[in-house]
Design a protein around this motif. Structure first.
Motif, PDB file in Angstrom:
ATOM      1  N   ALA A   9       0.168   4.859 -10.562  1.00  0.00           N
ATOM      2  CA  ALA A   9      -0.164   3.733 -11.448  1.00  0.00           C
ATOM      3  C   ALA A   9       0.608   2.472 -11.100  1.00  0.00           C
ATOM      4  O   ALA A   9       0.276   1.391 -11.574  1.00  0.00           O
ATOM      5  N   ARG A  10       1.648   2.609 -10.296  1.00  0.00           N
ATOM      6  CA  ARG A  10       2.470   1.463  -9.916  1.00  0.00           C
ATOM      7  C   ARG A  10       2.153   1.045  -8.485  1.00  0.00           C
ATOM      8  O   ARG A  10       1.593   1.815  -7.714  1.00  0.00           O
ATOM      9  N   GLN A  11       2.563  -0.167  -8.145  1.00  0.00           N
ATOM     10  CA  GLN A  11       2.339  -0.657  -6.795  1.00  0.00           C
ATOM     11  C   GLN A  11       3.070   0.235  -5.803  1.00  0.00           C
ATOM     12  O   GLN A  11       4.264   0.508  -5.950  1.00  0.00           O
ATOM     13  N   ASP A  12       2.354   0.689  -4.804  1.00  0.00           N
ATOM     14  CA  ASP A  12       2.911   1.579  -3.785  1.00  0.00           C
ATOM     15  C   ASP A  12       3.104   0.785  -2.503  1.00  0.00           C
ATOM     16  O   ASP A  12       2.128   0.392  -1.854  1.00  0.00           O
ATOM     17  N   PRO A  13       4.356   0.551  -2.094  1.00  0.00           N
ATOM     18  CA  PRO A  13       4.578  -0.254  -0.878  1.00  0.00           C
ATOM     19  C   PRO A  13       4.059   0.419   0.381  1.00  0.00           C
ATOM     20  O   PRO A  13       3.849  -0.260   1.399  1.00  0.00           O
ATOM     21  N   ASP A  14       3.842   1.732   0.336  1.00  0.00           N
ATOM     22  CA  ASP A  14       3.343   2.445   1.513  1.00  0.00           C
ATOM     23  C   ASP A  14       1.815   2.471   1.581  1.00  0.00           C
ATOM     24  O   ASP A  14       1.258   2.926   2.588  1.00  0.00           O
ATOM     25  N   PHE A  15       1.149   2.001   0.530  1.00  0.00           N
ATOM     26  CA  PHE A  15      -0.317   2.045   0.546  1.00  0.00           C
ATOM     27  C   PHE A  15      -0.843   1.000   1.511  1.00  0.00           C
ATOM     28  O   PHE A  15      -0.454  -0.170   1.446  1.00  0.00           O
ATOM     29  N   PRO A  16      -1.724   1.398   2.444  1.00  0.00           N
ATOM     30  CA  PRO A  16      -2.186   0.454   3.468  1.00  0.00           C
ATOM     31  C   PRO A  16      -3.048  -0.658   2.878  1.00  0.00           C
ATOM     32  O   PRO A  16      -3.695  -0.490   1.838  1.00  0.00           O
ATOM     33  N   ASP A  17      -3.024  -1.788   3.574  1.00  0.00           N
ATOM     34  CA  ASP A  17      -3.802  -2.946   3.125  1.00  0.00           C
ATOM     35  C   ASP A  17      -5.291  -2.667   3.284  1.00  0.00           C
ATOM     36  O   ASP A  17      -5.733  -2.082   4.274  1.00  0.00           O
ATOM     37  N   ALA A  70      -8.543   4.869  -2.986  1.00  0.00           N
ATOM     38  CA  ALA A  70      -8.098   6.048  -2.248  1.00  0.00           C
ATOM     39  C   ALA A  70      -8.158   5.754  -0.762  1.00  0.00           C
ATOM     40  O   ALA A  70      -9.166   5.263  -0.254  1.00  0.00           O
ATOM     41  N   SER A  71      -7.071   6.052  -0.059  1.00  0.00           N
ATOM     42  CA  SER A  71      -6.996   5.868   1.382  1.00  0.00           C
ATOM     43  C   SER A  71      -6.924   7.227   2.051  1.00  0.00           C
ATOM     44  O   SER A  71      -6.209   8.125   1.584  1.00  0.00           O
ATOM     45  N   THR A  72      -7.655   7.413   3.160  1.00  0.00           N
ATOM     46  CA  THR A  72      -7.634   8.695   3.856  1.00  0.00           C
ATOM     47  C   THR A  72      -7.614   8.470   5.357  1.00  0.00           C
ATOM     48  O   THR A  72      -8.129   7.469   5.860  1.00  0.00           O
ATOM     49  N   GLU A 101     -14.470   0.757   5.269  1.00  0.00           N
ATOM     50  CA  GLU A 101     -13.712   0.885   6.508  1.00  0.00           C
ATOM     51  C   GLU A 101     -12.899  -0.386   6.686  1.00  0.00           C
ATOM     52  O   GLU A 101     -13.453  -1.488   6.755  1.00  0.00           O
ATOM     53  N   SER A 102     -11.568  -0.239   6.733  1.00  0.00           N
ATOM     54  CA  SER A 102     -10.714  -1.414   6.812  1.00  0.00           C
ATOM     55  C   SER A 102      -9.435  -1.053   7.571  1.00  0.00           C
ATOM     56  O   SER A 102      -8.777  -0.052   7.239  1.00  0.00           O
ATOM     57  N   GLY A 103      -9.112  -1.862   8.587  1.00  0.00           N
ATOM     58  CA  GLY A 103      -7.866  -1.651   9.318  1.00  0.00           C
ATOM     59  C   GLY A 103      -7.763  -0.309  10.002  1.00  0.00           C
ATOM     60  O   GLY A 103      -6.660   0.228  10.149  1.00  0.00           O
TER      61      GLY A 103
END
Length: 526
Positions: free
Chosen positions: A86-94, A162-164, A137-139
């Motif tokens: 629920a919080r900002q995740d610095p590891d989550f990709p752009d 969701a990133s995979t 699809e991004s980055g």
């Protein structure tokens, strides 16, 4: 023959560690040409039959991992569920789409954005609301943007991004099905409180449940017809002890397990609570039955397996035998509790906690034990885990045998955290992994129980355990060696010898010439 299998498992481990992930097709059959033919033999059946594993985006890597686990008797695979953050995740990709951040939806009011970093490809059924729900699809990565609103026309939306990196879970499920194994994927793990990260943030439970229902419905569709899909693993950890009324983790379990029951009726829930025997920080064995009952009360009518963490890997619980209360703690436990005696450091060993739980297993629940396949800290020249912290060392085969022994005859199943890296790492490329050591020494007997039993008017001893057939038992003190006279198979093997008590420990040597790595300590007062 055994040497060849040690070499094969070493090859499997090296392959898992070094093969780089590739883009894989969705269709599981036939096996791609670059993947070797599957070998479904169980060459070295060990007492531990389940492991936590990490899903891999490369299907050939997945096949090698599953085959390596299966070769040493593994039939169960468990994965951790990603954090529903629920919080900002610095590891989550752009993530960018149509020139704007993926969290922005033109014409829609977005109230909350959750992030979810996973290793699976969701199916098209996850996309319900055109224009809002999208696969992106991004980055170089794949993202899914999903609304949790009940209606696509809602005035505001809570979104999940969701990133995979690929369909690792799908690969795992398909390969496990081919090897006749069972997989329990982890439920989405609840967002944590900032001030108490060991507790779930109840403000986001409703959103978590809505997302859990979507994910499980996707599993129901995607994994239909795959025999490996056995249920789910509850990813949020708790202690198996007496708990206060309205405990936040029990409340989370109750809510999320109700979703599982509604979407996946009949599937099993696996929970792995921890125990902590450290004086001043943990709790005594007398509390575990109440803790087990509280956990069982959340199963929502589903079958449940409670895999008690044995605590040896973290150093929270020792595995010493009876009569060793006044002995010094094992050297690898000194960094955790100090250079003191077992009784000064701990309320009791693993065996006391498992026995307490086994005495009051609730209806609908199976008692499993999770033997932790690592040491509290690494030793010089030893492989292990450096990330995430704290660093952990690798256990030995003999240490793992002691943990199996301490579990006693009670658990229906013994599993272990975790396959990678603790069973696969190598100090050097030419040294064996723990999986290799198991492949070489799987026939070493392990005694998990011993009781006096008279037969035909003769006093004797009945032992239970693994790989006991043939051979003899050696009793201490005195070193008397007595040939086995009777043997029977079952979930546990049993063997009987004519021998009168008292004695303090017993080891077995089987017909293949292998001996126990540790003696089983006498629990009876005679």
């Amino acid at each position: 023959m055994e040497g060849a299998w040690v070499h094969r498992i070493l090859w499997l481990v090296v392959a898992v560690a070094f093969v780089v992930g590739m883009v894989i097709p969705d269709d599981p059959e036939p096996v791609p040409e670059e993947c070797p033919a599957r070998d479904t033999r169980v060459a070295a059946p060990y007492a531990v039959t389940g492991y936590w594993v990490i899903p891999r985006a490369d299907r050939c890597v997945t096949q090698r991992m599953v085959e390596a686990v299966h070769a040493i008797g593994g039939d169960t695979l468990i994965t951790f569920g990603p954090r529903f953050n629920a919080r900002q995740d610095p590891d989550f990709p752009d993530c960018q789409v149509d020139g704007r951040p993926c969290a922005e939806v033109p014409g829609q009011r977005v109230r909350q954005v959750y992030t979810y970093m996973t290793g699976e490809e969701f199916g098209p059924g996850m996309l319900r609301c055109p224009g809002i729900d999208r696969r992106i699809e991004s980055g170089g990565r794949t993202f899914f943007r999903l609304t949790l609103a009940e209606s696509c026309a809602a005035a505001e939306h809570d979104l999940v991004l969701a990133s995979t990196d690929g369909d690792g879970l799908g690969n795992l499920m398909r390969e496990a099905s081919a090897y006749g194994m069972t997989v329990y994927p982890g439920l989405p793990a609840a967002s944590q409180r900032e001030d108490k990260p060991w507790e779930p943030d109840a403000a986001h439970t409703a959103a978590l449940n809505a997302f859990t229902a979507r994910v499980l419905a996707d599993y129901r569709t995607r994994f239909a017809g795959l025999s490996a899909f056995g249920g789910v693993y509850q990813s949020f950890e708790l202690a198996m002890r007496a708990r206060a009324d309205r405990d936040p983790i029990i409340s989370l379990y109750t809510a999320q397990h109700a979703v599982v029951a509604a979407v996946l009726p009949g599937k099993r829930i696996v929970v792995s609570p921890y125990i902590d025997a450290r004086r001043g920080r943990g709790f005594p064995p007398s509390q575990v039955a109440e803790g087990l009952a509280d956990i069982a009360g959340t199963r929502a009518g589903l079958p449940m397996a409670v895999a008690v963490q044995d605590g040896r890997g973290t150093g929270k619980v020792p595995v010493h035998g009876p009569g060793e209360d006044d002995a010094k703690v094992a050297p690898r436990l000194v960094p955790v509790v100090g250079d003191v005696t077992n009784a000064q450091a701990y309320y009791g060993p693993t065996s006391a906690y498992v026995e307490a739980a086994a005495g009051r297993v609730p209806e609908g629940v199976e008692l499993w034990v999770n033997v932790e396949g690592f040491e509290p800290s690494p030793a010089a020249g030893e492989c292990g885990r450096a990330d995430p912290l704290p660093p952990r060392g690798r256990a030995s085969k003999a240490r793992l045998d002691q943990q199996v022994m301490a579990s006693g005859p009670h658990p229906v199943k013994i599993i272990s955290y975790g396959w990678d890296p603790f069973f696969t790492c190598q100090a050097r490329y030419d040294t064996p992994s723990l999986a290799d050591d198991i492949a070489a020494g799987w026939q070493q007997p392990i005694i998990v129980n011993a009781v006096p039993q008279a037969r035909d008017g003769r006093p004797g001893v009945l032992v239970e355990g693994y790989h006991l057939q043939g051979g003899s038992l050696r009793f201490e003190p005195g070193g008397a060696v007595v040939a086995l006279e009777r043997h029977s198979a079952g979930r546990l093997e049993s063997a009987w010898v004519p021998y009168a008590w008292p004695w303090t420990s017993v080891t077995a040597t089987n017909a293949a010439g292998y001996s126990s790595t540790s003696g089983y300590a006498n629990r009876e007062e005679r």
